[in-house]
Design a protein around this motif. Structure first.
Motif, PDB file in Angstrom:
ATOM      1  N   SER A  67       0.814  -1.206   0.000  1.00  0.00           N
ATOM      2  CA  SER A  67       0.000   0.000   0.000  1.00  0.00           C
ATOM      3  C   SER A  67       0.849   1.257   0.000  1.00  0.00           C
ATOM      4  O   SER A  67       0.528   2.251  -0.666  1.00  0.00           O
ATOM      5  CB  SER A  67      -0.928   0.008   1.222  1.00  0.00           C
ATOM      6  OG  SER A  67      -1.802  -1.095   1.210  1.00  0.00           O
ATOM      7  N   PHE A 126      -3.409   2.613   9.193  1.00  0.00           N
ATOM      8  CA  PHE A 126      -2.611   2.951   8.019  1.00  0.00           C
ATOM      9  C   PHE A 126      -1.938   4.307   8.156  1.00  0.00           C
ATOM     10  O   PHE A 126      -1.004   4.619   7.420  1.00  0.00           O
ATOM     11  CB  PHE A 126      -3.490   2.931   6.763  1.00  0.00           C
ATOM     12  CG  PHE A 126      -2.703   3.036   5.478  1.00  0.00           C
ATOM     13  CD1 PHE A 126      -1.990   1.956   5.000  1.00  0.00           C
ATOM     14  CD2 PHE A 126      -2.669   4.225   4.766  1.00  0.00           C
ATOM     15  CE1 PHE A 126      -1.256   2.054   3.826  1.00  0.00           C
ATOM     16  CE2 PHE A 126      -1.944   4.326   3.585  1.00  0.00           C
ATOM     17  CZ  PHE A 126      -1.228   3.237   3.114  1.00  0.00           C
ATOM     18  N   LEU A 263      -4.167  -3.614  -5.727  1.00  0.00           N
ATOM     19  CA  LEU A 263      -4.422  -3.699  -4.291  1.00  0.00           C
ATOM     20  C   LEU A 263      -5.850  -4.154  -4.012  1.00  0.00           C
ATOM     21  O   LEU A 263      -6.762  -3.847  -4.786  1.00  0.00           O
ATOM     22  CB  LEU A 263      -4.194  -2.326  -3.635  1.00  0.00           C
ATOM     23  CG  LEU A 263      -2.777  -1.765  -3.635  1.00  0.00           C
ATOM     24  CD1 LEU A 263      -2.776  -0.365  -3.018  1.00  0.00           C
ATOM     25  CD2 LEU A 263      -1.821  -2.669  -2.882  1.00  0.00           C
ATOM     26  N   GLN A 267      -7.541  -1.711   0.881  1.00  0.00           N
ATOM     27  CA  GLN A 267      -6.248  -1.041   0.886  1.00  0.00           C
ATOM     28  C   GLN A 267      -6.222   0.120  -0.098  1.00  0.00           C
ATOM     29  O   GLN A 267      -5.679   1.192   0.201  1.00  0.00           O
ATOM     30  CB  GLN A 267      -5.140  -2.042   0.554  1.00  0.00           C
ATOM     31  CG  GLN A 267      -4.895  -3.083   1.628  1.00  0.00           C
ATOM     32  CD  GLN A 267      -3.713  -3.982   1.302  1.00  0.00           C
ATOM     33  OE1 GLN A 267      -2.857  -3.648   0.487  1.00  0.00           O
ATOM     34  NE2 GLN A 267      -3.657  -5.141   1.932  1.00  0.00           N
TER      35      GLN A 267
END
Length: 324
Positions: A67, A126, A263, A267
């Motif tokens: 990512s 994230f 992805l 993500q």
């Protein structure tokens, strides 16, 4: 009881603290040197403490994932475009080119990224690798360009008085720049697994917590007596920078994440949302500390923050659960 929409609630602290700073600047409550003093405090004291705390408490391996490749690609393209626009279209010098690149690609991942991630993504995990990427890779590049362009004579470090040149100056940059020094120390602590004593660690954390609100207060103070840039050139530069930040960066991250890396949907959603965050107030603080014009940085932060509400909402509608 009526509550604010989740996305809007993440922006309220930015507007409220900036408005408070404007009121303080307008009233003259803290005196004529307050903006300079507070900006120096953020850059040299609070921000290094915040970065140390964040990096020291985060495993360095967390940002080594697929990512982050998509996010890094979008950031690199946006920063390079901002740099190129400043250099070849508007003829700025190296320090202003660095500020242009940073305004175009450095996202507000700290005080806005976390609440937006929680509200839209339902998970702030994230944000940590994004913070690490910006702190460990992007920030040193920006500060190196700023230092080289100003010959170290600004308030961030008076290394120019000792006559360092070339490679020697670059080697000494971390010692002359508290932001990089705090980050480097945080990396050392994270890599070794060592932890500060609880009382000392809490003290550093408290000091770091002052960074974001003080930066927003300083940004608000800078708005007093200064209308948005009115010259054709600077207005065009602000417009181009904000366009790169709010549209080009998330679209580039989406293209790399979907077409190149393939992805998973969740993500890709996270990458695009965090890439669509507005310019960080650090851009203004850096320009202020290196005694550059703050017009581009100030207006890019303010206008990208306003416009990002629309782009974030559009990304959430297009890529969020139920629409993929």
């Amino acid at each position: 009881m009526h509550t604010l929409p989740p996305l809007l609630s993440g922006f309220v602290p930015i507007w409220a603290l900036s408005a408070a700073g404007y009121a303080v600047g307008r009233s003259g409550l803290l005196g004529p040197q307050a903006e300079s003093v507070l900006g120096g405090f953020v850059f040299n004291v609070a921000m290094p403490a915040a970065l140390f705390t964040m990096v020291a408490g985060t495993p360095l391996g967390t940002f080594a994932n697929m990512s982050m490749i998509a996010f890094a690609a979008g950031t690199a393209l946006a920063c390079l475009l901002g740099f190129a626009v400043s250099r070849w279209i508007f003829g700025r010098g190296l320090p202003d080119q660095a500020i242009g690149g940073m305004a175009a690609g450095y996202v507000n991942s700290a005080n806005l990224g976390i609440p937006v991630a929680v509200q839209i993504l339902g998970d702030a995990s994230f944000v940590a690798p994004v913070l690490l990427f910006q702190v460990l890779l992007v920030t040193p590049v920006i500060l190196t360009a700023l230092d080289a362009g100003t010959a170290g004579t600004a308030g961030a470090g008076a290394g120019g008085r000792w006559g360092e040149r070339g490679a020697v100056r670059m080697l000494l940059l971390p010692l002359r720049t508290p932001v990089i020094l705090g980050t480097a120390l945080g990396c050392a602590v994270s890599a070794t697994g060592w932890r500060l004593p609880v009382a000392l660690g809490h003290s550093v954390e408290l000091l770091g917590n002052a960074g974001v609100p003080t930066a927003l207060i300083t940004l608000g103070m800078s708005l007093h007596g200064r209308r948005p840039a009115t010259g054709i050139a600077i207005r065009a530069e602000v417009g181009a920078t904000v366009l790169i930040k709010t549209l080009v960066q998330p679209l580039a991250a989406f293209a790399v994440g979907s077409l190149v890396l393939h992805l998973p949907a969740h993500q890709l959603f996270a990458v695009v949302i965090l890439s669509a965050l507005p310019s960080a107030q650090n851009v203004f603080i850096y320009a202020r500390q290196y005694e550059l014009s703050t017009a581009l940085a100030r207006d890019a932060v303010m206008f990208s923050t306003l416009l990002s509400m629309g782009t974030l909402s559009a990304a959430a509608w297009a890529l969020g659960p139920g629409h993929t």
